[in-house]
Design a protein around this motif. Sequence first.
Motif, mmCIF file in Angstrom:
data_model
loop_
_atom_site.group_PDB
_atom_site.id
_atom_site.type_symbol
_atom_site.label_atom_id
_atom_site.label_comp_id
_atom_site.label_asym_id
_atom_site.label_seq_id
_atom_site.Cartn_x
_atom_site.Cartn_y
_atom_site.Cartn_z
ATOM 1 N N TRP A 241 63.805 -61.065 10.079
ATOM 2 C CA TRP A 241 63.571 -62.046 9.025
ATOM 3 C C TRP A 241 63.710 -61.334 7.699
ATOM 4 O O TRP A 241 63.382 -60.155 7.593
ATOM 5 C CB TRP A 241 62.164 -62.637 9.143
ATOM 6 C CG TRP A 241 62.000 -63.556 10.300
ATOM 7 C CD1 TRP A 241 62.515 -64.808 10.417
ATOM 8 C CD2 TRP A 241 61.258 -63.316 11.484
ATOM 9 N NE1 TRP A 241 62.155 -65.371 11.613
ATOM 10 C CE2 TRP A 241 61.374 -64.473 12.288
ATOM 11 C CE3 TRP A 241 60.503 -62.232 11.967
ATOM 12 C CZ2 TRP A 241 60.767 -64.576 13.539
ATOM 13 C CZ3 TRP A 241 59.892 -62.347 13.205
ATOM 14 C CH2 TRP A 241 60.036 -63.511 13.987
ATOM 15 N N CYS A 242 64.199 -62.048 6.718
ATOM 16 C CA CYS A 242 64.288 -61.438 5.391
ATOM 17 C C CYS A 242 62.861 -61.168 4.893
ATOM 18 O O CYS A 242 62.013 -62.050 4.943
ATOM 19 C CB CYS A 242 65.019 -62.356 4.422
ATOM 20 S SG CYS A 242 65.000 -61.730 2.724
ATOM 21 N N TYR A 243 62.614 -59.954 4.421
ATOM 22 C CA TYR A 243 61.249 -59.602 3.985
ATOM 23 C C TYR A 243 60.853 -60.369 2.729
ATOM 24 O O TYR A 243 59.687 -60.532 2.421
ATOM 25 C CB TYR A 243 61.138 -58.090 3.732
ATOM 26 C CG TYR A 243 61.951 -57.606 2.551
ATOM 27 C CD1 TYR A 243 61.409 -57.652 1.264
ATOM 28 C CD2 TYR A 243 63.250 -57.137 2.717
ATOM 29 C CE1 TYR A 243 62.158 -57.225 0.178
ATOM 30 C CE2 TYR A 243 63.991 -56.730 1.642
ATOM 31 C CZ TYR A 243 63.449 -56.762 0.365
ATOM 32 O OH TYR A 243 64.194 -56.367 -0.697
ATOM 33 N N SER A 244 61.861 -60.889 2.016
ATOM 34 C CA SER A 244 61.566 -61.546 0.746
ATOM 35 C C SER A 244 61.414 -63.064 0.894
ATOM 36 O O SER A 244 60.415 -63.632 0.502
ATOM 37 C CB SER A 244 62.662 -61.202 -0.268
ATOM 38 O OG SER A 244 62.455 -61.897 -1.461
ATOM 39 N N CYS A 245 62.434 -63.721 1.524
ATOM 40 C CA CYS A 245 62.359 -65.180 1.606
ATOM 41 C C CYS A 245 61.875 -65.653 2.976
ATOM 42 O O CYS A 245 61.591 -66.832 3.177
ATOM 43 C CB CYS A 245 63.707 -65.809 1.280
ATOM 44 S SG CYS A 245 64.977 -65.474 2.520
ATOM 45 N N GLY A 246 61.799 -64.745 3.948
ATOM 46 C CA GLY A 246 61.238 -65.085 5.254
ATOM 47 C C GLY A 246 62.193 -65.800 6.202
ATOM 48 O O GLY A 246 61.807 -66.163 7.310
ATOM 49 N N VAL A 319 73.052 -58.211 2.133
ATOM 50 C CA VAL A 319 72.388 -58.869 1.006
ATOM 51 C C VAL A 319 72.080 -60.317 1.397
ATOM 52 O O VAL A 319 72.971 -61.064 1.815
ATOM 53 C CB VAL A 319 73.284 -58.853 -0.253
ATOM 54 C CG1 VAL A 319 72.549 -59.492 -1.433
ATOM 55 C CG2 VAL A 319 73.706 -57.428 -0.591
ATOM 56 N N CYS A 320 70.827 -60.712 1.271
ATOM 57 C CA CYS A 320 70.384 -62.055 1.653
ATOM 58 C C CYS A 320 70.806 -63.071 0.585
ATOM 59 O O CYS A 320 71.029 -62.724 -0.569
ATOM 60 C CB CYS A 320 68.866 -62.049 1.832
ATOM 61 S SG CYS A 320 68.197 -63.664 2.316
ATOM 62 N N THR A 321 70.875 -64.332 0.982
ATOM 63 C CA THR A 321 71.195 -65.393 0.019
ATOM 64 C C THR A 321 70.149 -65.461 -1.094
ATOM 65 O O THR A 321 70.431 -65.922 -2.195
ATOM 66 C CB THR A 321 71.263 -66.765 0.736
ATOM 67 O OG1 THR A 321 70.230 -66.802 1.727
ATOM 68 C CG2 THR A 321 72.595 -66.968 1.413
ATOM 69 N N CYS A 322 68.940 -64.975 -0.805
ATOM 70 C CA CYS A 322 67.893 -64.976 -1.827
ATOM 71 C C CYS A 322 68.059 -63.818 -2.812
ATOM 72 O O CYS A 322 67.331 -63.726 -3.795
ATOM 73 C CB CYS A 322 66.509 -64.923 -1.178
ATOM 74 S SG CYS A 322 66.067 -63.282 -0.571
ATOM 75 N N GLY A 323 68.981 -62.920 -2.524
ATOM 76 C CA GLY A 323 69.236 -61.810 -3.434
ATOM 77 C C GLY A 323 68.642 -60.489 -2.982
ATOM 78 O O GLY A 323 69.063 -59.419 -3.422
HETATM 79 ZN ZN LIG Z 1 66.048 -63.530 1.726
#
Ligand SMILES: [Zn+2]
Length: 411
Positions: A241-246, A319-323
């Motif tokens: 899971w993305c650590y930032s946006c989950g 790189v995630c879509t959330c940046g």
């Molecule tokens: Zn993300």
Amino acid sequence: MPLRCVSSEGDELSFEHNANSWADLRERNSRDRHLKFACCDAGVILKTSSLGTRYFAHKARRGCDIAPETQEHLRAKTIICKALKEAGWVATPEYRMMDAEGACIADVLGQRAAGSSKGIAFEVQWSPQLAETTRARTARYTEHGLRSLWLMKRPMPLNSKEVPVARLVACGEGFDVYIPNEALVRGAEYLNIKELADLAASWRRCGTLAEFTRGVVEGRFRFGLAKDFEIHVTVAGVANWCYSCGAEKQPATSIVLALGYLNPDFPDILIEIHELGEVEGSLAERILESINKRLPRIGGYTLAQRKAKASQVTYLANVCTCGAFLSRSYIPYRSQEDRTLLEFDLKTTAEEVAPFYKSLDRWCFIDRENPPLKATIGMHGFPANTFLPLSTSGSSTDAPLRKVRYVGYSD
Ligand SMILES: [Zn+2]
Ligand SMILES: [Zn+2]
């Protein structure tokens, strides 16, 4: 113990006979004595070896300098002659050539058509022969406009374009042919005699002698990388899971380049994602482009260069879509947890592949129905742990990636 003798009607070739015609020829020769040898005036007698090979023998060996042959040597020559004939080629056993050094005899000359100026000298070497001797004899055939192919009983890891050497291993009634595998091509000088001879560890089977001969005349035994070919790219990833946006994600972790059926004896190349960002040239760019066309949909990431805050090092990262981007130190080493995220083919050339792989040139045998087992090496030429086959992509119940590579926040 030749496969060929002559009469006023031309060449008489033992491998063209069956049991009946051989008996007829023997009867006629004992009546008319019409068969002669090219090497001396000895009378000709017809024989059949314990392996069932038909051959001509000297009635008396006096005054002839042609060395006697082993049964295996005769048998191998016969198989080569028959396979050449079946492929529509002309086979001339005991082909004599004259030069400044005197007469030299190739075991079997194979030619696409009778009277052709080119050809392949097939040399069956059943007794040990020094590498220098092999090179010198090859040079001599080259002077006569012939290519050479050495089929040796002894494991001889010569790996040059000029002197092709394969290994003959007796098998049942015939022989199997082996060529050096990745371990031997790369490490011949570090192997002891036992390892060097080990068929399973150091050699790869190219079929029977007849199948191999067929491949040779069809141009399927070739040196080096093909000029143009198609590579297969497999992109592996893991679940997290993305650590930032989950969001549930699958970052790309590594890619494997398979060099295609035209380069069967070259290993696959394993490249980690951050390494891909360090490779220069058009192929790396095209691979990256192809991955980024598909990865956002499948894995939820795009690959791009990012600079890590802590280390100030720039590298190719997911790189995630959330940046947010996945730091290199969170990418695990390749393991059984890896799954195939996507696969695609690209047309490429030997020059384009060069930045990925310090290619150690070698002989390849192309046989699409029986491809060899592939070794996998890393970009720097070391064998790689692959844990193949990868599991297929599925929905994930995995936990977010733990920091797996380094202790501490190095980047
Ligand atoms: Zn993300
Ligand atoms: Zn003779």
